[in-house]
Scaffold this motif. Structure first.
Motif, short mmCIF file in Angstrom:
data_model
loop_
_atom_site.label_atom_id
_atom_site.label_comp_id
_atom_site.label_asym_id
_atom_site.label_seq_id
_atom_site.Cartn_x
_atom_site.Cartn_y
_atom_site.Cartn_z
N LYS A 198 2.24 11.10 2.37
CA LYS A 198 3.30 10.82 3.33
C LYS A 198 4.57 10.30 2.66
O LYS A 198 5.54 9.97 3.34
CB LYS A 198 2.81 9.78 4.35
CG LYS A 198 1.66 10.27 5.20
CD LYS A 198 1.24 9.19 6.21
CE LYS A 198 0.09 9.69 7.08
NZ LYS A 198 -0.35 8.67 8.07
N SER A 231 0.85 -1.19 0.00
CA SER A 231 0.00 0.00 0.00
C SER A 231 0.89 1.24 0.00
O SER A 231 2.10 1.13 0.21
CB SER A 231 -0.93 0.01 1.22
OG SER A 231 -0.19 -0.02 2.42
N ASP A 259 0.86 5.82 0.62
CA ASP A 259 0.22 7.10 0.92
C ASP A 259 1.12 8.17 0.32
O ASP A 259 2.19 8.46 0.88
CB ASP A 259 0.05 7.29 2.43
CG ASP A 259 -0.72 8.56 2.77
OD1 ASP A 259 -0.72 9.50 1.96
OD2 ASP A 259 -1.31 8.61 3.85
#
Length: 122
Positions: free
Chosen positions: A75, A70, A72
């Motif tokens: 971030k 995964s 982000d």
């Protein structure tokens, strides 16, 4: 783009670990990213990859159903959640970015982080 992988360690078979790959550079969100691993005496092998936006993921057969990749982009981080670990998962794990469209070929990745050791005891 600079990548730093961390989160490895020693875990018993059946346990779990979560690897993180922190990226620096504003363009990281433009690139697909992947995880590879290399066991002693073996070639570096593809583990998992994720598209730049995170909607598409790819896994080698031996980790399907156990590992989850995964990311982000806010971030600048990609993760590899590893569950139900086996002794065969023991290796140094590397994160990489920008494969130019071929997710499972290590030779195509432009950026690499240093490895993080994962050791699974049986």
């Amino acid at each position: 783009v600079q990548l730093q992988a961390y989160g490895g360690g020693l875990v018993q078979a059946g346990g779990f670990l979560r690897l993180s790959c922190a990226a620096s550079g504003r363009t990281f969100s433009n690139y697909a990213a992947g995880w590879f691993r290399q066991a002693p005496g073996k070639e570096r092998e593809f583990v998992a990859a994720i598209s730049w936006i995170g909607t598409d993921t790819f896994y080698t057969d031996s980790v399907k159903g156990r590992f989850t990749i995964s990311r982000d982009n806010a971030k600048n981080t990609v993760w590899l959640q590893m569950n139900s670990l086996k002794s065969d998962d023991t290796a140094v794990y590397y994160c990489a970015a920008d494969p130019g469209g071929t997710y499972d070929d290590a030779r195509r990745y432009r950026y690499w982080g240093q490895g993080t050791q994962v050791t699974v005891s049986s």
